[in-house]
Motif scaffolding. Structure first.
Motif, PDB file in Angstrom:
ATOM      1  N   GLU A 299       4.539  -1.830  10.121  1.00 37.98           N
ATOM      2  CA  GLU A 299       5.931  -1.453   9.942  1.00 37.98           C
ATOM      3  C   GLU A 299       6.050  -0.792   8.574  1.00 37.98           C
ATOM      4  O   GLU A 299       5.684  -1.390   7.560  1.00 37.98           O
ATOM      5  CB  GLU A 299       6.830  -2.683  10.019  1.00 37.98           C
ATOM      6  N   LEU A 300       6.524   0.429   8.561  1.00 38.74           N
ATOM      7  CA  LEU A 300       6.634   1.154   7.296  1.00 38.74           C
ATOM      8  C   LEU A 300       7.791   0.615   6.470  1.00 38.74           C
ATOM      9  O   LEU A 300       8.890   0.408   6.977  1.00 38.74           O
ATOM     10  CB  LEU A 300       6.840   2.646   7.556  1.00 38.74           C
ATOM     11  N   ASP A 301       7.518   0.406   5.192  1.00 38.57           N
ATOM     12  CA  ASP A 301       8.565   0.046   4.242  1.00 38.57           C
ATOM     13  C   ASP A 301       9.301   1.305   3.787  1.00 38.57           C
ATOM     14  O   ASP A 301      10.480   1.259   3.454  1.00 38.57           O
ATOM     15  CB  ASP A 301       7.970  -0.666   3.025  1.00 38.57           C
TER      16      ASP A 301
ATOM     17  N   TYR B   2       0.838  -1.202   0.000  1.00 33.50           N
ATOM     18  CA  TYR B   2       0.000   0.000   0.000  1.00 33.50           C
ATOM     19  C   TYR B   2       0.866   1.243   0.000  1.00 33.50           C
ATOM     20  O   TYR B   2       1.945   1.269   0.593  1.00 33.50           O
ATOM     21  CB  TYR B   2      -0.895   0.030   1.246  1.00 33.50           C
ATOM     22  N   GLU B   3       0.350   2.269  -0.654  1.00 29.67           N
ATOM     23  CA  GLU B   3       0.978   3.582  -0.605  1.00 29.67           C
ATOM     24  C   GLU B   3      -0.096   4.602  -0.260  1.00 29.67           C
ATOM     25  O   GLU B   3      -1.104   4.714  -0.968  1.00 29.67           O
ATOM     26  CB  GLU B   3       1.631   3.947  -1.935  1.00 29.67           C
ATOM     27  N   VAL B   4       0.121   5.311   0.833  1.00 27.71           N
ATOM     28  CA  VAL B   4      -0.786   6.376   1.255  1.00 27.71           C
ATOM     29  C   VAL B   4      -0.060   7.688   1.023  1.00 27.71           C
ATOM     30  O   VAL B   4       1.070   7.868   1.488  1.00 27.71           O
ATOM     31  CB  VAL B   4      -1.164   6.236   2.750  1.00 27.71           C
ATOM     32  N   THR B   5      -0.705   8.594   0.295  1.00 24.36           N
ATOM     33  CA  THR B   5      -0.126   9.896   0.000  1.00 24.36           C
ATOM     34  C   THR B   5      -1.091  10.974   0.470  1.00 24.36           C
ATOM     35  O   THR B   5      -2.291  10.915   0.172  1.00 24.36           O
ATOM     36  CB  THR B   5       0.130  10.057  -1.516  1.00 24.36           C
ATOM     37  N   VAL B   6      -0.547  11.942   1.200  1.00 23.66           N
ATOM     38  CA  VAL B   6      -1.343  13.065   1.683  1.00 23.66           C
ATOM     39  C   VAL B   6      -0.700  14.349   1.195  1.00 23.66           C
ATOM     40  O   VAL B   6       0.513  14.535   1.331  1.00 23.66           O
ATOM     41  CB  VAL B   6      -1.431  13.082   3.226  1.00 23.66           C
ATOM     42  N   ARG B   7      -1.535  15.223   0.624  1.00 25.25           N
ATOM     43  CA  ARG B   7      -1.055  16.529   0.157  1.00 25.25           C
ATOM     44  C   ARG B   7      -1.696  17.610   1.005  1.00 25.25           C
ATOM     45  O   ARG B   7      -2.917  17.632   1.182  1.00 25.25           O
ATOM     46  CB  ARG B   7      -1.400  16.743  -1.312  1.00 25.25           C
ATOM     47  N   ALA B   8      -0.850  18.502   1.537  1.00 31.28           N
ATOM     48  CA  ALA B   8      -1.302  19.611   2.375  1.00 31.28           C
ATOM     49  C   ALA B   8      -0.525  20.855   1.960  1.00 31.28           C
ATOM     50  O   ALA B   8       0.556  20.748   1.385  1.00 31.28           O
ATOM     51  CB  ALA B   8      -1.037  19.286   3.839  1.00 31.28           C
ATOM     52  N   PRO B   9      -1.051  22.032   2.266  1.00 35.53           N
ATOM     53  CA  PRO B   9      -0.315  23.245   1.905  1.00 35.53           C
ATOM     54  C   PRO B   9       0.931  23.429   2.772  1.00 35.53           C
ATOM     55  O   PRO B   9       0.944  23.020   3.941  1.00 35.53           O
ATOM     56  CB  PRO B   9      -1.328  24.372   2.152  1.00 35.53           C
TER      57      PRO B   9
ATOM     58  N   VAL C 250       4.060  16.940   0.661  1.00 35.01           N
ATOM     59  CA  VAL C 250       3.596  15.621   0.245  1.00 35.01           C
ATOM     60  C   VAL C 250       4.161  14.588   1.219  1.00 35.01           C
ATOM     61  O   VAL C 250       5.371  14.460   1.378  1.00 35.01           O
ATOM     62  CB  VAL C 250       4.048  15.290  -1.194  1.00 35.01           C
ATOM     63  N   VAL C 251       3.244  13.902   1.893  1.00 32.62           N
ATOM     64  CA  VAL C 251       3.616  12.885   2.876  1.00 32.62           C
ATOM     65  C   VAL C 251       3.283  11.519   2.268  1.00 32.62           C
ATOM     66  O   VAL C 251       2.173  11.314   1.772  1.00 32.62           O
ATOM     67  CB  VAL C 251       2.841  13.078   4.193  1.00 32.62           C
ATOM     68  N   THR C 252       4.246  10.592   2.330  1.00 32.46           N
ATOM     69  CA  THR C 252       4.053   9.272   1.754  1.00 32.46           C
ATOM     70  C   THR C 252       4.402   8.196   2.778  1.00 32.46           C
ATOM     71  O   THR C 252       5.460   8.259   3.411  1.00 32.46           O
ATOM     72  CB  THR C 252       4.929   9.086   0.499  1.00 32.46           C
ATOM     73  N   PHE C 253       3.487   7.258   2.919  1.00 27.44           N
ATOM     74  CA  PHE C 253       3.703   6.078   3.760  1.00 27.44           C
ATOM     75  C   PHE C 253       3.552   4.855   2.860  1.00 27.44           C
ATOM     76  O   PHE C 253       2.547   4.731   2.166  1.00 27.44           O
ATOM     77  CB  PHE C 253       2.649   5.973   4.867  1.00 27.44           C
ATOM     78  N   ARG C 254       4.525   3.944   2.903  1.00 27.35           N
ATOM     79  CA  ARG C 254       4.420   2.682   2.175  1.00 27.35           C
ATOM     80  C   ARG C 254       4.534   1.547   3.182  1.00 27.35           C
ATOM     81  O   ARG C 254       5.431   1.550   4.031  1.00 27.35           O
ATOM     82  CB  ARG C 254       5.512   2.571   1.123  1.00 27.35           C
ATOM     83  N   PHE C 255       3.629   0.590   3.070  1.00 21.79           N
ATOM     84  CA  PHE C 255       3.620  -0.542   3.985  1.00 21.79           C
ATOM     85  C   PHE C 255       2.968  -1.737   3.312  1.00 21.79           C
ATOM     86  O   PHE C 255       2.321  -1.605   2.277  1.00 21.79           O
ATOM     87  CB  PHE C 255       2.871  -0.187   5.283  1.00 21.79           C
ATOM     88  N   SER C 256       3.147  -2.914   3.908  1.00 16.26           N
ATOM     89  CA  SER C 256       2.543  -4.146   3.406  1.00 16.26           C
ATOM     90  C   SER C 256       1.719  -4.762   4.523  1.00 16.26           C
ATOM     91  O   SER C 256       2.142  -4.769   5.680  1.00 16.26           O
ATOM     92  CB  SER C 256       3.618  -5.139   2.980  1.00 16.26           C
ATOM     93  N   LEU C 257       0.548  -5.280   4.157  1.00 13.92           N
ATOM     94  CA  LEU C 257      -0.317  -5.968   5.119  1.00 13.92           C
ATOM     95  C   LEU C 257      -1.040  -7.099   4.413  1.00 13.92           C
ATOM     96  O   LEU C 257      -1.241  -7.055   3.197  1.00 13.92           O
ATOM     97  CB  LEU C 257      -1.368  -5.023   5.701  1.00 13.92           C
ATOM     98  N   GLY C 258      -1.479  -8.059   5.188  1.00 17.60           N
ATOM     99  CA  GLY C 258      -2.247  -9.167   4.644  1.00 17.60           C
ATOM    100  C   GLY C 258      -3.744  -8.938   4.725  1.00 17.60           C
ATOM    101  O   GLY C 258      -4.492  -9.463   3.911  1.00 17.60           O
ATOM    102  N   GLY C 259      -4.213  -8.160   5.686  1.00 23.82           N
ATOM    103  CA  GLY C 259      -5.640  -7.936   5.877  1.00 23.82           C
ATOM    104  C   GLY C 259      -6.113  -6.670   5.183  1.00 23.82           C
ATOM    105  O   GLY C 259      -5.678  -5.571   5.519  1.00 23.82           O
TER     106      GLY C 259
END
Length: 170
Positions: free
Chosen positions: A93-95, A48-55, A107-116
């Motif tokens: 656990e963040l990749d 998964y990749e979660v990206t958040v954009r804020a000013p 721009v904030v980016t979180f990458r992680f892996s999950l099974g559920g």
């Protein structure tokens, strides 16, 4: 149509806070632009990749923000957002984690892996909400804020939304 794996699409489509958008999903519970994409990972996991954009601080205010204040604000935001996985109910656990500036946006980016898949949807929502909450907590008093940040501050202090505000409710 989204390009995420079918089992993820099913779980994300059922989640109240997420809506299909292009090749992923948008988180609808925040004022900032929060998006999540998913690709098949190793074994039974999904990436998964979660990206958040804020000013940026400068983009959020009518006033001129000095370099020292803007840099300090950005560095503090970056350090505080490292704790986002602690805000979830799932062990994550963040990749990869990153905070960058792209013009007038952070721009904030979180990458992680999950099974559920359901847990991943909740984690994505939590990450986006954590970014917004942490951003608002880090607002520097004394500036006249505009746009989405002014609306967030007005909402936090009075429940109203006028689009322009000075100071901070904290």
């Amino acid at each position: 149509m989204t390009d995420v794996p079918d089992d993820v699409a099913t779980a994300f489509d059922r989640h109240d806070a997420l809506a299909a958008d292009g090749d992923g999903y948008v988180v609808e519970t925040t004022s900032f632009d929060g998006r999540v994409t998913a690709t098949e990972g190793e074994d039974w996991r999904t990436d998964y990749e979660v990206t958040v954009r804020a000013p940026t601080l400068q983009a959020a205010t009518e006033d001129e923000v000095g370099d020292a204040v803007a840099d300090g604000w950005f560095e503090t935001l970056e350090r505080r957002l490292e704790d986002a996985p602690k805000a979830t109910r799932t062990a994550v656990e963040l990749d990869e984690y990153g905070v960058t500036e792209d013009g007038d946006e952070v721009v904030v980016t979180f990458r992680f892996s999950l099974g559920g898949e359901r847990q991943a949807a909740d984690v994505a929502k939590t990450f986006v909400e954590y970014v917004e909450g942490t951003y608002v907590e880090g607002i520097v008093p004394g500036y006249d804020y505009v746009g989405v940040v002014a609306e967030l501050l007005d909402s936090a202090s009075s429940g109203a939304s006028e689009g322009s505000r000075g100071g901070t409710p904290l």
